[in-house]
Write an enzyme that holds these catalytic residues in place. Sequence first.
Site, PDB file in Angstrom:
ATOM      1  N   ARG A 133       0.811  -1.215   0.000  1.00 34.93           N
ATOM      2  CA  ARG A 133       0.000   0.000   0.000  1.00 34.93           C
ATOM      3  C   ARG A 133       0.846   1.267   0.000  1.00 34.93           C
ATOM      4  O   ARG A 133       0.533   2.229  -0.712  1.00 34.93           O
ATOM      5  CB  ARG A 133      -0.956  -0.020   1.194  1.00 34.93           C
ATOM      6  CG  ARG A 133      -1.877   1.191   1.302  1.00 34.93           C
ATOM      7  CD  ARG A 133      -2.497   1.618  -0.017  1.00 34.93           C
ATOM      8  NE  ARG A 133      -3.104   0.539  -0.761  1.00 34.93           N
ATOM      9  CZ  ARG A 133      -3.369   0.592  -2.053  1.00 34.93           C
ATOM     10  NH1 ARG A 133      -3.047   1.671  -2.761  1.00 34.93           N
ATOM     11  NH2 ARG A 133      -3.938  -0.428  -2.661  1.00 34.93           N
ATOM     12  N   LYS A 168       1.377  24.533  -3.839  1.00 33.58           N
ATOM     13  CA  LYS A 168       0.117  23.879  -3.448  1.00 33.58           C
ATOM     14  C   LYS A 168       0.280  22.369  -3.584  1.00 33.58           C
ATOM     15  O   LYS A 168      -0.248  21.738  -4.501  1.00 33.58           O
ATOM     16  CB  LYS A 168      -1.032  24.406  -4.300  1.00 33.58           C
ATOM     17  CG  LYS A 168      -1.286  25.895  -4.078  1.00 33.58           C
ATOM     18  CD  LYS A 168      -2.353  26.430  -5.021  1.00 33.58           C
ATOM     19  CE  LYS A 168      -2.558  27.924  -4.822  1.00 33.58           C
ATOM     20  NZ  LYS A 168      -3.550  28.486  -5.774  1.00 33.58           N
ATOM     21  N   LYS A 200       3.973  38.724  -3.069  1.00 29.71           N
ATOM     22  CA  LYS A 200       2.554  38.638  -3.392  1.00 29.71           C
ATOM     23  C   LYS A 200       1.803  39.866  -2.884  1.00 29.71           C
ATOM     24  O   LYS A 200       2.394  40.778  -2.294  1.00 29.71           O
ATOM     25  CB  LYS A 200       1.975  37.347  -2.807  1.00 29.71           C
ATOM     26  CG  LYS A 200       2.617  36.094  -3.419  1.00 29.71           C
ATOM     27  CD  LYS A 200       2.114  34.825  -2.784  1.00 29.71           C
ATOM     28  CE  LYS A 200       0.667  34.545  -3.117  1.00 29.71           C
ATOM     29  NZ  LYS A 200       0.490  34.196  -4.557  1.00 29.71           N
ATOM     30  N   GLU A 229       4.420  39.447  -7.969  1.00 24.63           N
ATOM     31  CA  GLU A 229       3.050  39.308  -8.472  1.00 24.63           C
ATOM     32  C   GLU A 229       2.442  40.694  -8.682  1.00 24.63           C
ATOM     33  O   GLU A 229       2.522  41.553  -7.798  1.00 24.63           O
ATOM     34  CB  GLU A 229       2.219  38.519  -7.453  1.00 24.63           C
ATOM     35  CG  GLU A 229       0.755  38.386  -7.814  1.00 24.63           C
ATOM     36  CD  GLU A 229      -0.027  37.708  -6.699  1.00 24.63           C
ATOM     37  OE1 GLU A 229       0.043  36.466  -6.608  1.00 24.63           O
ATOM     38  OE2 GLU A 229      -0.684  38.415  -5.913  1.00 24.63           O
ATOM     39  N   ASP A 250      -1.278  38.112 -12.313  1.00 24.30           N
ATOM     40  CA  ASP A 250      -2.295  37.393 -11.554  1.00 24.30           C
ATOM     41  C   ASP A 250      -3.705  37.798 -11.965  1.00 24.30           C
ATOM     42  O   ASP A 250      -4.093  38.961 -11.866  1.00 24.30           O
ATOM     43  CB  ASP A 250      -2.094  37.665 -10.057  1.00 24.30           C
ATOM     44  CG  ASP A 250      -3.039  36.846  -9.198  1.00 24.30           C
ATOM     45  OD1 ASP A 250      -3.180  35.641  -9.454  1.00 24.30           O
ATOM     46  OD2 ASP A 250      -3.639  37.424  -8.270  1.00 24.30           O
TER      47      ASP A 250
END
Length: 311
Positions: A133, A168, A200, A229, A250
């Site tokens: 597994r 992410k 950002k 950004e 963005d």
Amino acid sequence: MTGIRDLAQAEAYVAGAGLDVAALAVVVAEALGEDLGGRGVLPPGTGEGVDVTSVATIDADAVATGAFVVRRPGVVAGLPVAAYVLAVVLQGAEPAGDGWTVEVLATDGDAVEVGDVLVRVQGSTRALLTAERVALNLLTLTSGVATATRAWVDALEGTGTRVRDTRKTTPGLRMLEKYAVRVGGGVNHRMSLADAALVKDNHVLAAGGVVPAYERVRAMFPQLWIQVEVTTAEQAHAVVGAGCTDVLLDNMSLAAMSEIVTALKGRAEFEASGGLTLASAVSVARTGVDFIAVGAITHSAPILDIAMDLV
């Protein structure tokens, strides 16, 4: 074909793929521990655990051959990882720990079809079922990421624009998922918050503007790659004028991106981000951006269905 008959060979296979062996050992020890109610099986010192079903139903000296078989077409990635998991458990199996073999019959990056055998492994039956597994969880996950990435790469073929990943990723598995992106033909963004800077919107807000934010990062970490950004053409022109050579556009319209890239071409590289889909990939690429950032290739990629059959 790659043949593995001891843990050192498995480690060399992992290293040859460009993966950090020590980091993978931690991932695998934690995964095996999670599966066995402890903190891993091997290497020694990580704890002990028992696969109660296999121990109860299978004789200790039983041996078997298992085949890792593709159940759905896709792109395979993570074969060195699966081989390492098998080697860790097989080498520690008693009394059938000697004489085991792992034969890898494919190569990461291969397009695979239903019925293809990727790995053939022989050794302690208990060990095979104990390792199954964890080996499959990691292999199907990374193959799913590679498959999703390849779909974007194929969609962008001929445009000159490349797909790039994000942070992410699944906690603890970033190294493997970013490896799978590379296998699928994509490009990695930064690995961590420490090895590159991405300014950002919240950083811009805190610093009082896009240029002050960029300049503060550049002053403190002049050796690092810095991306900024922006959400408007005004910000893009200002930050490129300040010396920034990598700009993230963005959630901009196609027209806005095209105008910015045309005006600043040659002075910086540009990456598009926000709400992108495979259907819109070519249209976005036509704006002239160098990269398309796609979080979905890691955070939302379905696994590639692969199973282990005893043969």
